[in-house]
Write an enzyme that holds these catalytic residues in place. Structure first.
Site, PDB file in Angstrom:
ATOM      1  CE  LYS A   1      -3.820  -2.084   2.503  1.00 12.70           C
ATOM      2  NZ  LYS A   1      -4.235  -2.509   3.850  1.00 12.70           N
TER       3      LYS A   1
ATOM      4  CD  GLN B   1      -3.910  -4.376   6.887  1.00 15.17           C
ATOM      5  OE1 GLN B   1      -3.903  -3.401   6.148  1.00 15.17           O
ATOM      6  NE2 GLN B   1      -4.364  -5.546   6.490  1.00 15.17           N
TER       7      GLN B   1
ATOM      8  CG  ASP C   1     -10.273   0.045   5.288  1.00 15.62           C
ATOM      9  OD1 ASP C   1     -10.055  -0.458   4.169  1.00 15.62           O
ATOM     10  OD2 ASP C   1      -9.511  -0.077   6.262  1.00 15.62           O
TER      11      ASP C   1
END
Ligand code: GUN
Length: 296
Positions: free
Chosen positions: A54, A98, A121
């Site tokens: 990422k 995460q 997200d």
């Protein structure tokens, strides 16, 4: 006739190229650089690989990338303090925590402490509610990537029968909402669904997201249907390590009209959509018109 293979790797590269162009324009016209912060707690090896990837791609599209790596025993108070700091940092437009988090941390509490506008997200309860009511929101990256591929392949998917196999908050549920938003007739099936093969046989679009290696079989697929395989399962076969999806590629590809491979299908689209979401968040935060084709 063999199925068309939907090349997610190439499509993701195209999306990242579009994001990079918009980032360049934001810098030139407004002096703004989109910034993405990724928070990793603990040392899960798979998570570390994702986070590194990422970070690399964020920089490649011209954005600012910030990584916060915290010890596995970080307290909830310390994690919430970091999130508060990032929520209030004007140079950070997207924040990703995460998952999974170590067991002593309350995932729902942590996710819901994010500024929803920076929740790239799309996991915050506000974004879930906005998506469910058809309002502008941050959309989870993996289902957004699947939707983009379906729109690209079919043009319109309006009126099609879609079966989502899997009911997770990260993929299954938001995927169903997105398909409904594009006027599909949507069924959410899962491991407990009665006569799952028969349910899947009714689908023009099958999204396989159950997390069980090669579960969806070719004889479950309506001839000509599109199979989107979200699964990433590491298995060992004939003494060799292999990456397989939630659909049995070989048998499904013989029946389907189109199919995403694993690897090289949905996977690369997820990070491309994370970058697209960060760009979208940056535009919204600055009152700049958001780019077309990169959101739901
Ligand atoms: N872990 C596995 N997939 C994801 C994802 O899409 N977002 C976050 N934050 N963590 C994950």
């Amino acid at each position: 006739m063999a199925a068309t293979v939907i090349d997610g790797k190439a499509f993701a590269a195209k999306v990242r190229g579009q994001v990079a162009e918009h980032v360049e324009r934001l810098k030139a016209d407004h002096g703004i650089t989109p910034g993405l912060a990724v928070v990793l707690v603990g040392e899960d090896p798979a998570s570390e690989v994702y986070v590194r990837s990422k970070g690399k791609m964020t920089v490649e599209v011209g954005m600012k990338s910030v990584e916060h790596k915290l010890d596995a025993d970080t307290s909830e108070a310390d994690l919430l303090a970091l999130i508060d700091q990032l929520n209030n940092d004007p140079e950070i437009h997207g924040i990703l925590v995460q998952l999974p988090l170590p067991k002593h941390l309350d995932e729902d509490l942590v996710i819901n402490s994010l500024d929803p506008a920076k929740d790239v997200d799309g996991f915050h309860i506000s974004n879930v509610g906005l998506l469910g009511t058809g309002q502008k929101s941050m959309v989870p990256c993996t289902p957004l990537g699947c939707l983009m591929m379906l729109r690209d392949h079919h043009g319109s998917i309006s009126g099609m029968n879609a079966v989502v196999v899997g009911r997770s908050n990260i993929v299954g549920k938001p995927m169903a909402q997105l398909l409904l938003g594009d006027s599909c007739t949507v069924t959410i099936a899962h491991s407990r669904t009665k006569d799952l093969p028969e349910v899947v046989r009714g689908a023009d679009i099958v999204v396989a997201a159950v997390g069980r290696p090669e579960m969806v079989q070719g004889d479950w697929i309506k001839p000509g249907a599109t199979v989107i395989d979200v699964g990433i399962n590491r298995i060992e076969r004939d003494g060799k390590k292999k990456l397989v999806g939630d659909a049995d590629y070989e048998s499904c590809a013989k029946v389907a009209g189109a199919i995403t491979p694993v690897p090289g299908g949905v996977g690369p689209m997820t990070i491309a959509c994370l970058l697209a979401n960060t760009l979208t968040a940056c535009c919204r935060a600055n009152g700049i018109e958001e780019p077309e084709g990169l959101t739901a």
